[in-house]
Each structure stands twice: as structure tokens, then as C-alpha cells.
Design a protein around this motif. Structure first.
Motif, short mmCIF file in Angstrom:
data_model
loop_
_atom_site.label_atom_id
_atom_site.label_comp_id
_atom_site.label_asym_id
_atom_site.label_seq_id
_atom_site.Cartn_x
_atom_site.Cartn_y
_atom_site.Cartn_z
N ALA A 132 4.46 5.79 6.74
CA ALA A 132 3.71 6.78 7.51
C ALA A 132 3.93 6.68 9.02
N GLY A 133 4.64 5.67 9.49
CA GLY A 133 4.90 5.54 10.91
C GLY A 133 3.97 4.60 11.63
N SER A 134 2.75 4.45 11.13
CA SER A 134 1.78 3.54 11.76
C SER A 134 0.71 3.18 10.74
N GLU A 135 -0.02 2.10 11.02
CA GLU A 135 -1.13 1.71 10.16
C GLU A 135 -2.19 2.80 10.10
N THR A 136 -2.49 3.40 11.25
CA THR A 136 -3.53 4.43 11.31
C THR A 136 -3.17 5.63 10.45
N ALA A 137 -1.92 6.08 10.56
CA ALA A 137 -1.49 7.22 9.75
C ALA A 137 -1.52 6.88 8.27
N PHE A 138 -1.09 5.66 7.95
CA PHE A 138 -1.10 5.24 6.54
C PHE A 138 -2.52 5.16 6.01
N ALA A 139 -3.46 4.69 6.84
CA ALA A 139 -4.86 4.62 6.41
C ALA A 139 -5.39 6.01 6.07
N GLY A 140 -4.95 7.01 6.83
CA GLY A 140 -5.33 8.38 6.49
C GLY A 140 -4.83 8.78 5.11
N LEU A 141 -3.59 8.38 4.78
CA LEU A 141 -3.05 8.65 3.45
C LEU A 141 -3.83 7.87 2.38
N MET A 142 -4.23 6.65 2.69
CA MET A 142 -5.01 5.85 1.75
C MET A 142 -6.33 6.55 1.42
N ASN A 143 -7.00 7.08 2.44
CA ASN A 143 -8.28 7.73 2.21
C ASN A 143 -8.12 9.02 1.42
N GLN A 144 -7.06 9.78 1.72
CA GLN A 144 -6.80 10.99 0.96
C GLN A 144 -6.49 10.66 -0.50
N PHE A 145 -5.65 9.67 -0.69
CA PHE A 145 -5.28 9.25 -2.03
C PHE A 145 -6.50 8.71 -2.79
N GLY A 146 -7.31 7.90 -2.11
CA GLY A 146 -8.51 7.37 -2.75
C GLY A 146 -9.43 8.46 -3.24
N ALA A 147 -9.62 9.50 -2.42
CA ALA A 147 -10.46 10.61 -2.84
C ALA A 147 -9.88 11.31 -4.06
N GLU A 148 -8.56 11.44 -4.11
CA GLU A 148 -7.91 12.12 -5.23
C GLU A 148 -8.08 11.37 -6.54
N ILE A 149 -8.15 10.03 -6.50
CA ILE A 149 -8.25 9.26 -7.74
C ILE A 149 -9.68 8.85 -8.05
N GLY A 150 -10.65 9.34 -7.26
CA GLY A 150 -12.04 9.14 -7.62
C GLY A 150 -12.77 8.03 -6.90
N LEU A 151 -12.23 7.55 -5.78
CA LEU A 151 -12.96 6.56 -4.98
C LEU A 151 -13.90 7.32 -4.06
N THR A 152 -15.16 7.32 -4.39
CA THR A 152 -16.12 8.19 -3.69
C THR A 152 -16.86 7.50 -2.56
N ASN A 153 -16.71 6.19 -2.42
CA ASN A 153 -17.51 5.48 -1.42
C ASN A 153 -16.66 4.41 -0.73
N SER A 154 -15.46 4.81 -0.33
CA SER A 154 -14.54 3.88 0.34
C SER A 154 -13.95 4.54 1.57
N HIS A 155 -13.68 3.73 2.59
CA HIS A 155 -12.99 4.20 3.79
C HIS A 155 -12.11 3.07 4.29
N PHE A 156 -10.81 3.35 4.35
CA PHE A 156 -9.83 2.35 4.76
C PHE A 156 -9.33 2.66 6.17
N THR A 157 -9.16 1.62 6.97
CA THR A 157 -8.64 1.78 8.32
C THR A 157 -7.34 1.03 8.54
#
Length: 351
Positions: A102-127
Motif C-alpha cells: 500500500a505504500g505506507s503503514e497508514t494506507a495499509f491500515a486503511g485496507l485492513m479496516n476495509q477488509f475487516g469490515a468485509e469479512i465481518g469484524l464489527t468492532n475492530s480498528h487497526f492503525t
């Protein structure tokens, strides 16, 4: 949290929705996202990532944390970075994956949160991808259990890496940091600890003839973590009789659809439903179906919309996700008007 892998049935939970720092267990989300990109062809296991100065200083040898000791400026394959993240808990490995994808940790964390929401993680936030302490990063035991179940189900060909005894990189041999491997049948997944939140672990085992996924967190010492996991797994593996209740595709109940072309949708299990009852106590069984009403169209077959809740002596012992059996489209004007009048007259009453 303890759940049955096949059905997703919750066998035990205590403070399972309390927000906690994930520590290195956040690496499970990094691994899952990376493997998903590989599966979709956006990334190859043989592709290489450069160990940047940031990855080296923040997660490598200078940081004095868990690391694969990758050299500054070296190129490492995605496969080796994944092995390090899983086995060695390499912070430099996860940062290199994040920057390469993703180019940076911050950008990758955004992908992690989007991916988490898609697979049903409803109460998580990654930075960040490694789980290094951050007050803005949180998860729950429930989300960690669901994340582990996703990895086991979706990437069975890669799951054996979690039980590897060791990984050697660049002449440096390191044993798997999951010291619970092999105990009560445990074959994964990830430990984590920080000074502020204590010791936690996400585990899976086939002890007792079925795969269980368990999470404990917030223990003061690694030994307490080990003792707690052993108790949890032993209890789950030995205290229940497995009773086939509903075969695959059987309609277990119905949920009312407000304003739908038809008034109800059938509910089914993911692949049939087994009920786990405490041994020698089959007379205690009681159950109900719960869902958030009103349920609005369109409803798609396979949508998870309800739960089958199983009770024994008024104590809930199991909660099984239920899914829509068919598509339900919006009804015509007359149907919607009828449902609206019903709601005005009686309020929303599932029927």
C-alpha cells in the motif's frame, strides 16, 4: 471466547465484546489481507518487498522487538515475509508487507479496516500492520475468533505454516513464538503481549474430534495465558455431546420481511447445524431464533440475518448464525402499504 469452527457456534464467551489492544495478534489481519490479495492474483508469493529504513528501524534489529532480522535495503519474498509474521512475529516483516502493498503503514491500515469490515469484524480498528501499541487500535475477542476462523476456512493450504516449529532466515534460526503449539492439540495461531494489556493468544485445536477456535487476552503472565487456554480447550473438547439437529439446507425457522414481495424468509445454517449439549443433560434443551426487526428488502440468499440461540437450564450455551435461504425482493405498493398500516396499528411484531 470459544467457538466451533465448522458452524461458528459460540460455546463460551466472557467479555467477548470488550475492546482491547490486539498486540501482535493484529498480524492475523495483515496475514489474512495479504493472502486474500494473493488469492485474487493482485500479489504473488514470489514477489519481493524492500526492507525500508522505516521497516528496519521500527521493526528490525534496532527496535529490539520481535523481528526476522532482515537487512536494510534487502529484498524479501512475500512468502518469507508471511512466514516470519506468522512464526517469528516479525515486525519488520509486517511493515515491509504493508509498505510494499500500500505504500505506507497508514494506507495499509486503511485496507485492513476495509477488509475487516468485509469479512465481518464489527468492532475492530487497526492503525498499523504489526500490533505495535497505539491507543487508537482495538479489537475484541469475538473479532479475533472470527478472524482466525476466516483464515482457517479460506486458506487451508497455508494454515500449516501456523504450526511450523521454527523458521530460519538469513542464517538466523528462530522457534515459533507460539509456545502453546502441541498442547491439547493446538496447531495455531498467534500470541500477543504488551506491557499495558497483558498476554493474549488466538488458538485453534482439533482436540475432542472437532476444530475449536479460542481466544484469551489480558492475562498478567505467559504462564497464566497457558493455563487459561488449557482449561478453556479441555472444557470445550470434553464437556459436550454433538447432536446433529438440522441437515444442510433444512429450513430451521423464518424471519418476517417488512415490505417484501413475500412476508417471510426461511432461515438455514451455513452447512447444517449441530447442537452441542452438556454431557448427560439432554433434557435441558430450549431454543429460540433472534434477529433485528424490522427486516427490510431486498434480502439475498446467504445473508446472515439471525441466530439460533440454544439454552440449557436458562443458560445460553450456543449461538448459531442463520442465513437467508432465498432472495426476497421489495413488494409492490399494495404490500408495502399493508405492512405500513400494520405497523401503525400494532407496532412491529415479528410473525
Amino acid at each position: 471466547m470459544l467457538l466451533d469452527h465448522q458452524s461458528g457456534a459460540v460455546l463460551y464467551q466472557h467479555n467477548a465484546d470488550e475492546r482491547v489492544e490486539p498486540a501482535s495478534m493484529a498480524k492475523l489481519a495483515t496475514v489474512a489481507l495479504t493472502l486474500d490479495l494473493v488469492r485474487r492474483g493482485a500479489l504473488g508469493l514470489d514477489d519481493t518487498m524492500v526492507i525500508s529504513e522505516h521497516a528496519w528501524r521500527t521493526g528490525g534489529a534496532p527496535a529490539r522487538g520481535t523481528t526476522m532480522f532482515a537487512e536494510l535495503g534487502s529484498e524479501v519474498s512475500v512468502d518469507d515475509l508471511l512466514h516470519s509474521a506468522i512464526i517469528q512475529s516479525g515486525n519488520d516483516a509486517t511493515i515491509a508487507l504493508a509498505e510494499g502493498i500500500a505504500g505506507s503503514e497508514t494506507a495499509f491500515a486503511g485496507l485492513m479496516n476495509q477488509f475487516g469490515a468485509e469479512i465481518g469484524l464489527t468492532n475492530s480498528h487497526f492503525t498499523n500492520p504489526s500490533g505495535l501499541p497505539d491507543p487508537e487500535m482495538y479489537t475484541t475477542a469475538r473479532d479475533l475468533a472470527y478472524l482466525a476462523r476466516y483464515i482457517i476456512r479460506e486458506f487451508p493450504e497455508y494454515y500449516p505454516v501456523f504450526s511450523a516449529e521454527a523458521f530460519e532466515w538469513n542464517g538466523i534460526f528462530q522457534r515459533n513464538r507460539n509456545d502453546l503449539l502441541g498442547q491439547v492439540g493446538i496447531d495455531g495461531l498467534k500470541t500477543g503481549s504488551t506491557g499495558s494489556v497483558g498476554n493474549g493468544v488466538v488458538v485453534s485445536t482439533t482436540e475432542g474430534g472437532r476444530r475449536l477456535v479460542g481466544v484469551v487476552h489480558g492475562l498478567a503472565t505467559a504462564q497464566q495465558r497457558t493455563d487459561e487456554v488449557r482449561r478453556l480447550i479441555t472444557w470445550g473438547a470434553t464437556s459436550f455431546d454433538r447432536i446433529p439437529a438440522f441437515s444442510d439446507g433444512t429450513i430451521i425457522g423464518h424471519a418476517s420481511v417488512y415490505g417484501g414481495a413475500v412476508s417471510q424468509v426461511g432461515l438455514v445454517g451455513a452447512s447444517g447445524v449441530d447442537i452441542f449439549l452438556p454431557k448427560n443433560n439432554r433434557q435441558c434443551l430450549r431454543g429460540n431464533i433472534s434477529y433485528q426487526a424490522p427486516l427490510l428488502p431486498p434480502v439475498r440468499a446467504g445473508d446472515q440475518i439471525a441466530y439460533l440461540n440454544i439454552f440449557c437450564d436458562d443458560q445460553q450455551i450456543q449461538s448459531v448464525p442463520l442465513y437467508a435461504a432465498t432472495d426476497i425482493e421489495a413488494g409492490g405498493i399494495f404490500r408495502r402499504a399493508t405492512d405500513a398500516l400494520w405497523e401503525l396499528a400494532f407496532g412491529w411484531l415479528p410473525f
